[in-house]
Design an enzyme around this catalytic site. Structure first.
Site, mmCIF file in Angstrom:
data_model
loop_
_atom_site.group_PDB
_atom_site.id
_atom_site.type_symbol
_atom_site.label_atom_id
_atom_site.label_comp_id
_atom_site.label_asym_id
_atom_site.label_seq_id
_atom_site.Cartn_x
_atom_site.Cartn_y
_atom_site.Cartn_z
ATOM 1 N N SER A 197 37.473 42.661 49.473
ATOM 2 C CA SER A 197 38.296 41.701 48.583
ATOM 3 C C SER A 197 39.580 41.787 48.321
ATOM 4 C CB SER A 197 38.415 42.475 47.129
ATOM 5 O OG SER A 197 39.062 43.026 46.676
ATOM 6 N N HIS A 213 36.627 37.284 48.293
ATOM 7 C CA HIS A 213 36.750 37.753 47.223
ATOM 8 C C HIS A 213 38.284 37.906 46.498
ATOM 9 C CE1 HIS A 213 34.885 39.310 43.256
ATOM 10 N NE2 HIS A 213 35.789 40.168 43.600
ATOM 11 N N ASP A 229 40.127 38.829 43.241
ATOM 12 C CA ASP A 229 40.991 39.592 41.930
ATOM 13 C C ASP A 229 41.887 38.871 41.204
ATOM 14 O OD1 ASP A 229 38.473 41.177 41.793
ATOM 15 O OD2 ASP A 229 39.484 42.302 43.840
ATOM 16 N N MET A 288 43.250 39.150 37.861
ATOM 17 C CA MET A 288 44.418 39.623 36.458
ATOM 18 C C MET A 288 45.156 39.117 35.341
ATOM 19 S SD MET A 288 43.778 43.346 37.988
ATOM 20 C CE MET A 288 41.982 44.100 39.793
ATOM 21 N N HIS A 306 37.009 35.747 41.531
ATOM 22 C CA HIS A 306 36.865 36.922 39.836
ATOM 23 C C HIS A 306 37.884 36.914 38.806
ATOM 24 C CE1 HIS A 306 35.606 41.700 39.035
ATOM 25 N NE2 HIS A 306 35.556 40.982 38.590
ATOM 26 N N MET A 339 39.417 38.260 35.838
ATOM 27 C CA MET A 339 39.821 39.456 35.157
ATOM 28 C C MET A 339 40.901 38.280 33.964
ATOM 29 S SD MET A 339 39.086 42.794 37.751
ATOM 30 C CE MET A 339 39.525 40.995 38.971
ATOM 31 N N MET A 375 30.242 45.387 37.889
ATOM 32 C CA MET A 375 31.452 46.086 38.272
ATOM 33 C C MET A 375 30.980 47.466 38.671
ATOM 34 S SD MET A 375 33.334 43.880 38.421
ATOM 35 C CE MET A 375 34.564 45.111 39.013
ATOM 36 N N ASP A 381 30.940 44.987 43.007
ATOM 37 C CA ASP A 381 32.388 44.797 43.295
ATOM 38 C C ASP A 381 33.027 46.649 42.948
ATOM 39 O OD1 ASP A 381 34.757 44.649 43.199
ATOM 40 O OD2 ASP A 381 34.614 42.668 42.064
HETATM 41 C C1 DX5 Z 1 38.580 45.814 40.362
HETATM 42 C C2 DX5 Z 1 37.831 44.870 41.302
HETATM 43 C C3 DX5 Z 1 37.984 44.839 43.118
HETATM 44 C C4 DX5 Z 1 38.071 45.618 43.924
HETATM 45 C C5 DX5 Z 1 37.243 46.576 44.499
HETATM 46 O O1 DX5 Z 1 38.913 45.011 39.714
HETATM 47 O O2 DX5 Z 1 37.371 43.663 41.173
HETATM 48 O O3 DX5 Z 1 37.284 43.961 43.656
HETATM 49 O O4 DX5 Z 1 39.758 45.188 44.616
HETATM 50 O O5 DX5 Z 1 38.686 47.417 45.345
HETATM 51 P P1 DX5 Z 1 38.103 48.908 45.969
HETATM 52 O O6 DX5 Z 1 36.626 48.607 47.123
HETATM 53 O O7 DX5 Z 1 38.904 48.796 46.432
HETATM 54 O O8 DX5 Z 1 37.402 49.285 44.706
HETATM 55 ZN ZN ZN Z 2 37.016 41.820 41.885
#
Ligand code: DX5
Ligand code: ZN
Length: 227
Positions: A8, A33, A35, A37, A66, A68, A137, A175
């Site tokens: 990620s 990956h 993320d 947000m 992903h 969010m 998650m 994740d």
């Molecule tokens: C959290 C993200 C993850 C995050 C994971 O909201 O969806 O993908 O980057 O990071 P680590 O591996 O550090 O928990």
């Molecule tokens: Zn993620």
């Protein structure tokens, strides 16, 4: 087939994102990956289609977005157009989930559905045959570097059994909070894709950290093959 590693980029150094991704790729990453947000569904803000397009340009690996975000329907086409190969949306926000999943597939990407740690597996019952993958998650989304919630591993085992019972090809991604130390437990839960952010990009050596995880997964798969 053993599980694969999906770094990620949330914990990467964005001032040298291309080089960081190349390092993880050289270490054996299977996909990248991303993320996304929006500051509403989760308290944090990150990246969108523009960075997804930049990621697409530096790697041949599948790009896994992903989302969010509160209103995924508004952005699915933009992420697909930016080069996402996989797009996942949270069941907690997608009010017309079947329509959203179909829209992702119609745009040419694999459709994933995501469950927060406290969201029951049962919410998948109608969408499971439609989804290409389920993302569980293992932390509450919003930030990298959190600790894995152990009960999610049992949830993964139950999902694995459910998918196998139905004879589906749905893949399971997990994740949050995965490290080299807990990788064996995570792999043993039957997941296919393992996301790791801070364990890879927080290590100072994304290539070495990815390679160590890939080696460990290969050893686990080899052991399983022999049993
Ligand atoms: C959290 C993200 C993850 C995050 C994971 O909201 O969806 O993908 O980057 O990071 P680590 O591996 O550090 O928990
Ligand atoms: Zn993620």
């Amino acid at each position: 087939m053993g599980a694969v590693i999906a770094p990620s980029i949330l914990s990467a150094d964005f001032s040298r994102l291309g080089a960081e991704i190349k390092d993880a790729e050289a270490g054996g990453a299977a996909l990248v990956h991303v993320d996304v947000m929006d500051g509403h569904f989760v308290p944090n803000l990150t990246v969108g289609p523009a960075v997804t397009r930049a990621v697409r340009r530096v790697t041949q690996l599948p790009v896994d977005c992903h989302l969010m975000i509160e209103e995924p329907d508004r952005y699915v086409a933009a992420f697909a157009e930016a080069g996402a190969d996989m797009i996942s949306v949270h069941v907690e926000v997608a009010r017309h989930l079947e329509r959203t999943a179909s829209a992702i597939q119609d745009a040419g990407a694999k459709a994933g559905v995501v469950l927060n740690p406290a969201t029951p597996l049962e919410t998948l019952s109608e969408i499971l045959p439609v989804a290409d993958y389920v993302l569980l998650m293992s932390v509450n989304p919003g930030f990298g570097g959190q600790t894995l919630i152990p009960s999610v591993l049992d949830k993964a085992r139950r999902l694995r059994a459910w998918i196998d019972r139905l004879g589906l090809a749905t893949r399971i991604e997990i994740d949050g909070g995965v490290t080299l130390d807990n990788l064996d437990e995570v792999a043993a839960s039957g997941v296919d894709v393992i996301v790791a952010g801070s364990a890879i990009f927080g290590s100072g050596d994304p290539r070495g950290a990815t390679a160590a995880m890939v080696r460990k997964l290969a050893a686990i798969a080899e052991q399983e093959r022999r049993v």
